[in-house]
Design an enzyme around this catalytic site. Sequence first.
Site, PDB file in Angstrom:
ATOM      1  N   ALA A 185       0.830  -1.204   0.000  1.00 16.88           N
ATOM      2  CA  ALA A 185       0.000   0.000   0.000  1.00 16.88           C
ATOM      3  C   ALA A 185       0.866   1.257   0.000  1.00 16.88           C
ATOM      4  O   ALA A 185       1.954   1.268   0.601  1.00 16.88           O
ATOM      5  CB  ALA A 185      -0.898   0.001   1.238  1.00 16.88           C
ATOM      6  N   GLU A 265       6.036   2.704 -14.307  1.00 15.78           N
ATOM      7  CA  GLU A 265       5.630   3.882 -15.064  1.00 15.78           C
ATOM      8  C   GLU A 265       6.069   5.067 -14.222  1.00 15.78           C
ATOM      9  O   GLU A 265       5.698   5.189 -13.074  1.00 15.78           O
ATOM     10  CB  GLU A 265       4.110   3.847 -15.243  1.00 15.78           C
ATOM     11  CG  GLU A 265       3.596   4.816 -16.276  1.00 15.78           C
ATOM     12  CD  GLU A 265       2.501   5.678 -15.702  1.00 15.78           C
ATOM     13  OE1 GLU A 265       1.434   5.162 -15.358  1.00 15.78           O
ATOM     14  OE2 GLU A 265       2.737   6.895 -15.586  1.00 15.78           O
ATOM     15  N   CYS A 301       0.296  11.757 -14.341  1.00 13.11           N
ATOM     16  CA  CYS A 301       1.506  11.361 -15.083  1.00 13.11           C
ATOM     17  C   CYS A 301       1.497  11.954 -16.483  1.00 13.11           C
ATOM     18  O   CYS A 301       2.541  12.093 -17.102  1.00 13.11           O
ATOM     19  CB  CYS A 301       1.644   9.850 -15.135  1.00 13.11           C
ATOM     20  SG  CYS A 301       0.104   8.992 -15.361  1.00 13.11           S
ATOM     21  N   GLU A 395      11.298  16.428 -14.893  1.00 12.39           N
ATOM     22  CA  GLU A 395       9.892  16.645 -14.578  1.00 12.39           C
ATOM     23  C   GLU A 395       9.741  17.331 -13.222  1.00 12.39           C
ATOM     24  O   GLU A 395      10.408  16.959 -12.254  1.00 12.39           O
ATOM     25  CB  GLU A 395       9.171  15.294 -14.531  1.00 12.39           C
ATOM     26  CG  GLU A 395       7.677  15.415 -14.321  1.00 12.39           C
ATOM     27  CD  GLU A 395       7.004  14.072 -14.006  1.00 12.39           C
ATOM     28  OE1 GLU A 395       7.713  13.087 -13.787  1.00 12.39           O
ATOM     29  OE2 GLU A 395       5.761  14.047 -13.984  1.00 12.39           O
TER      30      GLU A 395
END
Lengths: 531, 531
Positions: A185, A265, A301, A395
């Site tokens: 989690a 990802e 994302c 990013e």
Amino acid sequence: MIDQIGPNYIGFQTSQLGNSFSTYNPKELKDNQYRLYTATEDEINNAAELAEKAFYAYAELSGFRRAAFLEAIATEMEAIKEDIIKVYCSESGLPEGRANGELGRTCFQLRSYANHVRKEEHLNLKIDTADEERQPMPKPDLRKLSIPIGPIAVFGSSNFPLAYSTAGGDTASALAAGCTVVLKAHPMHAATSSLVALAILKAAKLTEMPEGVFSHLNSNTHQEGQLLVSHPAIKGVGFTGSLKGGRALFDLASKRKTPIPVFAEMGSMNPVIILPKAVENKVKWTTSIAASMALAAGQFCTNPGLLILFKDENSDAFISDLTKSLAETVDSCMLHPSIFENFQKNKAKLLNQKGVQLLSGTSTANTLENHINGEKVLAKVSAKTFIKNPELHEEVFGVFSLIIELEDTEDLFNLICSLEGQLTGSILGEEFEFKAFEREIKMLAHKVGRIIFNGVPTGVEVCESMLHGGPYPSTTDPRYTAVGVDSIQRWLRPLSYQNCPESLLPEALYNENNPMKMRRVNSKFNNESIV
Amino acid sequence: MIDQIGPNYIGFQTSQLGNSFSTYNPKELKDNQYRLYTATEDEINNAAELAEKAFYAYAELSGFRRAAFLEAIATEMEAIKEDIIKVYCSESGLPEGRANGELGRTCFQLRSYANHVRKEEHLNLKIDTADEERQPMPKPDLRKLSIPIGPIAVFGSSNFPLAYSTAGGDTASALAAGCTVVLKAHPMHAATSSLVALAILKAAKLTEMPEGVFSHLNSNTHQEGQLLVSHPAIKGVGFTGSLKGGRALFDLASKRKTPIPVFAEMGSMNPVIILPKAVENKVKWTTSIAASMALAAGQFCTNPGLLILFKDENSDAFISDLTKSLAETVDSCMLHPSIFENFQKNKAKLLNQKGVQLLSGTSTANTLENHINGEKVLAKVSAKTFIKNPELHEEVFGVFSLIIELEDTEDLFNLICSLEGQLTGSILGEEFEFKAFEREIKMLAHKVGRIIFNGVPTGVEVCESMLHGGPYPSTTDPRYTAVGVDSIQRWLRPLSYQNCPESLLPEALYNENNPMKMRRVNSKFNNESIV
């Protein structure tokens, strides 16, 4: 159900041997009432071993049985929807509408993957029949299908507490494939995760799944995840999150005695190329770009981090309109003060680079008091400056976009060549412009997983033709997707049967093709029986 | 052509800046006449950069054009077949019949991959059409196909100078995918490799391929390959060879700033389970097992290294017959004295383990004089001993098989559970026995890439249903195959087009489906046009 939040769920048992921690309400700036217990090394080992034991039973089940399980998960989540939404909002600071939408998306994913595996459309069936007469050697009968690779460790993401967490895309695709799942989690929304886990476990009992098909572990350090990924029983990893986190797990998995595939990802700046006609036609675009930037405090994302346009007679007006539109978007708090802090740190680092001009927001790190209302940053830099400074290619997770001004087409081509791998690349303009920039668009295609025409990058449709992935660092393997039924393929591998008596073959490879499945038989697609 | 052997071929240019070395005739125990030049760092960089430049042009070519290139390679290889065979035999010690067979297999592979990409059957076409009316958001048009990932570094293997080297499966599949290739020749048969490279380059010129579509580098240390895999332009690696070599390249590729996929096909012991009826019916099996063991001095990746049987009233007679059959197989020399030396070292190490009983061959390292005739080793151990000693699980490359004697079915099940990943697993017996051992066969399936009924593991059919691969350590990624048209998928990745005007789409994704390709349209297979 809320009273059951707290322990780890190892198979159908609960266990709470570790330290306790609380989750945090980022809107109210205080701890939530839920107390959770981190998984100890023993608990992690138990979960992984149980997942391995359950795997051999679960892998044998038909697509029909697995589909029933996935659908039951959706039903059980909907049954405790009110609890989930309430806890979700308290742990994420996201609005109820978003929570509802995400729950709907999660259930839709579960049902669409269920539908795919019920029809056994994930099996990649191939048959080459024998030829006893062939010279110089008889040709054997070969039949191939896809089987699950083993227990998968799935990491809940910070930014999608439902759709990319506990019963999200990674778990749903792994369970659909026939893999068992140990879920770690995300500590920021461990209570939401626990509720979803309870729904999964109830569904598993109702549909008579083997114990250990799903286990749920809490953590509040990196150690728990590292132990899980290092466990020999674990055969694959699904992760959605930061480049740093994804890369660390990839490195760990690659260094194992038996390396395992990791689908992480990670970062993406999602360049949006705004061609001159779209710049001219600014009314059409500035509002939707600003909305895409500000969506969920930029914590997507596919958030558009680079806005690329030619400096021309319309570009200043476009930028000014965009700045205005951005200011008009709804303020929203980030998922956690620590995420806001990171945002501020990374933003300041980038804004302090030479040649970067601030258009909206502040260039220094903002104080935590501003966390609740967020901050929206827009800055500007020339293409040549961007290309030569790798610090500008990082990013910044949050409402942050860098406008890149181009002098000419060479600038655009060189800029695209300088980009790292991205989830998406968008082009706004008119069709004649797309033709004129065909060379640039083709180069962009080699950098991204999805190329979007006249649309913003946020909004990831759940369908078979979706590719949510892309070259590194957007993911660790460009050959797979995280969204859509093809995401199931991440957790499958082919197995060939040579000269296998039909009584031992999986039914999908029988001569008789009933129901008529599409198969490649002797290198041709058909849905016929072999006679 | 033989007079052109020597330099590196970087695109259509030759370059020989490095040190020279010779190849060795393992049968005559002397250097060959061919002198080759190792690639320097500059030459390696030039080849990688040229491969990247060529990639963007080559990736754009139609399947039809690429197919013409692949077929021309086969034609050009056949045109210099005599030279290739002569040099092949002088560098490998393998007989002419094997050389001819392997050349035929190599050309067949090239042509079968050509046929597949000419029809564009490798593209995995998926379309989901738009729905403007959908609530709450319109559904976009999404169309997905597979595109090549970039320049690939291919490593020639030691044991297949043609079929798994220069124009072998890895190169053929990468070129078919639309990837350019930089080939690192295996030092043991660098002259054979050069000849094949010349055929590839001639074919490239004839079919007007971009310069750099293929380059060929010599090496005689590990350094050249390491530099190549580390070069940022390289986007994937194909390797066939030892676990040590494959793992080293995998580690290097995983540690890169931008990690890249490595498909390394490595070690495998290819267990053969001989059930009681097959043991009883020994005449049927001992000769073919012995032949499979001795084939090409045991230098096959599918060589049967483990022979597993129940100790019963027939097993001693079976073992004695097998030992006799093995002695009767043709003697053959290994590919190189250094391979024979490794064989001797690894053999001695394994035979010195506790509980191993030698049946044929010598337990001490044999002298190099015996290299030409080879040595055939058969040994025996109990299942319980095998299971608990990991040293016994290591592949010995050469004519070496370990018979594992089972006391009961639990022994068999535990033995299978203890196995690492394998390319193949074979079961000999009668159908009623297969049913009786279903639990064991199902567990075996999770350990292997191909499961063979009543056949030996050697002989890898080139067809679509073949899976030549398997869980680690047999390969670095169980999700791919090294043989058959599906091997092309290793070098492809999906790309989604969202709301793309048809004029910019790849033709295979047009509404009109002409010629009628099989596509998934709105989650259903069909070969129709979209109206």
